[in-house]
Design a protein around this motif. Structure first.
Motif, PDB file in Angstrom:
ATOM      1  N   SER A   1       0.812  -1.022   0.035  1.00 10.15           N
ATOM      2  CA  SER A   1      -0.019  -0.068   0.099  1.00 10.15           C
ATOM      3  C   SER A   1       0.774   1.080  -0.018  1.00 10.15           C
ATOM      4  O   SER A   1       0.370   2.400  -0.853  1.00 10.15           O
ATOM      5  N   SER A   2       1.833   1.388   0.719  1.00  6.68           N
ATOM      6  CA  SER A   2       2.817   2.481   0.529  1.00  6.68           C
ATOM      7  C   SER A   2       3.481   2.812  -0.482  1.00  6.68           C
ATOM      8  O   SER A   2       3.467   3.793  -0.947  1.00  6.68           O
ATOM      9  N   LEU A   3       3.939   1.734  -0.951  1.00 14.27           N
ATOM     10  CA  LEU A   3       4.593   1.757  -2.345  1.00 14.27           C
ATOM     11  C   LEU A   3       3.531   2.219  -3.512  1.00 14.27           C
ATOM     12  O   LEU A   3       3.804   2.949  -4.535  1.00 14.27           O
ATOM     13  N   ILE A   4       2.163   1.627  -3.438  1.00 15.37           N
ATOM     14  CA  ILE A   4       1.443   2.252  -4.493  1.00 15.37           C
ATOM     15  C   ILE A   4       1.207   3.820  -4.382  1.00 15.37           C
ATOM     16  O   ILE A   4       1.044   4.324  -5.244  1.00 15.37           O
ATOM     17  N   GLY A   5       1.181   4.379  -2.923  1.00 16.32           N
ATOM     18  CA  GLY A   5       1.159   5.918  -3.028  1.00 16.32           C
ATOM     19  C   GLY A   5       2.337   6.452  -3.441  1.00 16.32           C
ATOM     20  O   GLY A   5       2.322   7.529  -4.077  1.00 16.32           O
ATOM     21  N   GLU A   6       3.550   6.025  -3.207  1.00 17.42           N
ATOM     22  CA  GLU A   6       4.787   6.308  -3.843  1.00 17.42           C
ATOM     23  C   GLU A   6       4.740   6.576  -5.296  1.00 17.42           C
ATOM     24  O   GLU A   6       4.909   7.562  -6.010  1.00 17.42           O
ATOM     25  N   ARG A   7       4.487   5.238  -5.930  1.00 16.04           N
ATOM     26  CA  ARG A   7       4.478   5.084  -7.405  1.00 16.04           C
ATOM     27  C   ARG A   7       3.428   6.144  -8.130  1.00 16.04           C
ATOM     28  O   ARG A   7       3.555   6.682  -8.870  1.00 16.04           O
TER      29      ARG A   7
END
Length: 364
Positions: free
Chosen positions: A296-302
C-alpha cells in the motif's frame, strides 16, 4: 503586515528567485544558502500567498484523492505515502470518500475538477468510464489505483490481484485445508481477479470449485468488518463447514475471525483465515492475522511519481501501468503446520526494491 518573499530576499541580500527556489527544494540552491533561508523563514513565520502563486504558475498545488472509504486502513496508508511524496514538492492532498457509491464518486470528481486541482487519484467504485473520459478530454492528469476500468487506457498503480488470490489459496492448501471458502470482493477488477486467483489455485491442486463456499457482500470497503462477520456466519452453516477462508481484504477477514470465535471455534485449528492488505492490526487481534501484503505504501509512492511527472510535462505523457508483486505474510490465523514462515517475496519484487522507482515493474 504579512511577510513577503521580497522582504526575506532584501533581509538576506539574495534575489526573490533564490528564496523561491530554496522553498521548493530546487537543486540549484547550495545547502548552506538553503539552510540560511529556511532558518530566516521560520524566524519570520513566513506564510506563502497560495493564491498569488497560483496566478503566477497556473497551478493550484493541490491533488485530489477519491476513495471508497476514508476509514479503510488500506486507503489511509496509500494517502499517507502519496501525501508525503507530493508534499516534498509543495503539493497538498485533498481527500473525498465515495462510500462505494458510483454516483457520489462522479460528483466528487466533478467538484474537484471545478476547483482546478492539478491532478486526481481515484480508486473507483464503479465500472463507468464516462467520468474518467471527461477528465482525459479536459486534460486533467489522473491515476487510477487498486482497481482498473476495462478498455480504458490510463495511468494505473496496483498489485497483481490474480497472484493475490492464488497466493492466499495456495498457502491454505499447503496447510492441509480441504474446504477453502472465499469471501468475495465486488465485481470490479480487484474482486474478480482475486476470485480468479482463488479458482486457479484450487484447479492446480486438483480441488473442485464449489459455489457453496463463495459468499459476496454488498459492501467490502465500507462497514467491511460487519460484512465479513455476516459472510462467515453464512459459511459456517454449510454442511460440511469450511476449514479455511480467504477474505478479499483484511477488514473482511477480521469480521470473519470474530464470527468464528463467537461460534466457539478455534483459529486456525478449526478454521484457518487469511486476508489481504497486511494492514498491521495484530496488536488488537486475539489471533494474529495472516495476510497478503499488497504494498500500500509503495502504491502511494509510485502514484505520486506518475502524477508529478504528468503535471510537469508540457504534453500529456503516455499512460503508465505499474503492477506490483504481492507477498505472503504468515501469522497465527493460518499456520496449521510447522513454524511461522517468513514473508515470501518474488524475485521480481526483490529486484524492484533495488531499482529506481520509475523503472520498477512498469508497462507502457
Amino acid at each position: 503586515m504579512a511577510v513577503r518573499l521580497k522582504d526575506i530576499a532584501q533581509d538576506l541580500g539574495l534575489s526573490v528567485v533564490t528564496i523561491s527556489k530554496a522553498l521548493r527544494n530546487h537543486p540549484d540552491i547550495a545547502e548552506e544558502t538553503r539552510t540560511r533561508i529556511l532558518a530566516r523563514v521560520k524566524e519570520l513565520d513566513y506564510q506563502p500567498n497560495l493564491m498569488a502563486r497560483s496566478l503566477v504558475t497556473g497551478r493550484s498545488y493541490l491533488v485530489g484523492l477519491v476513495v471508497p472509504s476514508l476509514l479503510h486502513p488500506f486507503f489511509a496508508e496509500v494517502a499517507r505515502s502519496l501525501s508525503a511524496v507530493i508534499g516534498r514538492q509543495g503539493y497538498s492532498l485533498i481527500l473525498a470518500s465515495s462510500e462505494e457509491d458510483p454516483e457520489l464518486e462522479a460528483r466528487e470528481i466533478q467538484q474537484m475538477t471545478a476547483r482546478r486541482l492539478d491532478a486526481l487519484v481515484i480508486a473507483t467504485s464503479g465500472a463507468d468510464a464516462a467520468p474518467l473520459e471527461r477528465l482525459q478530454a479536459n486534460g486533467m492528469p489522473y491515476v487510477l489505483i487498486d482497481r482498473e476500468i476495462t478498455g480504458l487506457a490510463t495511468n494505473f498503480v496496483g498489485v497483481d490481484d490474480v497472484a493475490v488470490g492464488r497466493m492466499a489459496t495456495t498457502h491454505l492448501l499447503q496447510q492441509g485445508c480441504q474446504r477453502i471458502a472465499h469471501i468475495r470482493g465486488r465485481d470490479n477488477s480487484t474482486g474478480l481477479r482475486r476470485f480468479e486467483g482463488y479458482r486457479q489455485a484450487l484447479k492446480k491442486a486438483g480441488r473442485a470449485f464449489s459455489e457453496d463456499l463463495v459468499v459476496a457482500r454488498s459492501n467490502v470497503d465500507v462497514d467491511s468488518t460487519r460484512m465479513g462477520a455476516e459472510a462467515m456466519r453464512l459459511l459456517l452453516r454449510r454442511k460440511p463447514r469450511p476449514d479455511a477462508v480467504f477474505a478479499y481484504n483484511d477488514p473482511l477477514a477480521i469480521g470473519a475471525m470474530e464470527a468464528i470465535l463467537d461460534a466457539g471455534l478455534r483459529i486456525p485449528q478449526d478454521v484457518a483465515v487469511i486476508g489481504c492488505g497486511n494492514l498491521h492490526y495484530n496488536e488488537s487481534l486475539r489471533v494474529p492475522l495472516s495476510s497478503i501484503d499488497q504494498r500500500s505504501s509503495l502504491i502511494g509512492e509510485r502514484t505520486a511519481e506518475i502524477l508529478l511527472h504528468a503535471i510537469a510535462s508540457k504534453t500529456p505523457p503516455q499512460p503508465v501501468s505499474v503492477i506490483l508483486d504481492p507477498s505472503l505474510v504468515v501469522r497465527g490465523s493460518s499456520l496449521k503446520r510447522g513454524a511461522v514462515q517468513p514473508a515470501a517475496r518474488s524475485k521480481k519484487e526483490r529486484a524492484a526494491k533495488k531499482t529506481p522507482a520509475r523503472k520498477a515493474s512498469m508497462k507502457r
